[in-house]
Scaffold this motif. Structure first.
Motif, PDB file in Angstrom:
ATOM      1  N   TRP A  94       0.791  -1.096   0.029  1.00  0.00           N
ATOM      2  CA  TRP A  94       0.090  -0.023   0.021  1.00  0.00           C
ATOM      3  C   TRP A  94       0.858   1.228   0.065  1.00  0.00           C
ATOM      4  O   TRP A  94       0.764   2.303  -0.779  1.00  0.00           O
ATOM      5  N   ARG A 118       2.661   1.702  -3.557  1.00  0.00           N
ATOM      6  CA  ARG A 118       1.467   2.280  -4.502  1.00  0.00           C
ATOM      7  C   ARG A 118       1.109   3.989  -4.175  1.00  0.00           C
ATOM      8  O   ARG A 118       1.066   4.654  -4.997  1.00  0.00           O
ATOM      9  N   ARG A 119       1.047   4.099  -2.660  1.00  0.00           N
ATOM     10  CA  ARG A 119       0.775   5.659  -2.506  1.00  0.00           C
ATOM     11  C   ARG A 119       1.827   6.564  -2.835  1.00  0.00           C
ATOM     12  O   ARG A 119       1.570   7.503  -3.241  1.00  0.00           O
TER      13      ARG A 119
END
Length: 85
Positions: free
Chosen positions: A76, A79-80
């Motif tokens: 996560w 990707r962020r």
């Protein structure tokens, strides 16, 4: 005592309990997620130690869940940070 007997000049804002509540809510909003993370980590370590005491093979369950959670968080965060959807 003299401070409490004086009144603020006209036009100067009077501060009250609502200001204190707003500031308190803002501070608790900042520290809530780190506190939740600390409690979660403490619970995870406690359950792992308890299961190690019962049977070492049972301790693999929370260890696997912890590894999966760390992997999901890393994915996560990657990707962020890269700007991908």
């Amino acid at each position: 005592m003299a401070y409490y007997e004086q009144r603020p000049p006209d036009g100067e804002p009077r501060y009250g309990c609502l200001d204190v509540l707003v500031i308190t809510r803002a501070v608790f909003g900042l520290i809530m997620w780190p506190f939740v993370a600390m409690v979660g980590i403490f619970a995870d370590v406690s359950v792992t130690v308890m299961l190690f005491a019962v049977h070492p093979a049972l301790a693999l369950i929370p260890i696997a869940l912890t590894a999966a959670a760390i992997g999901a968080f890393a994915r996560w965060d990657r990707r962020r940070g890269s700007g991908e959807p």
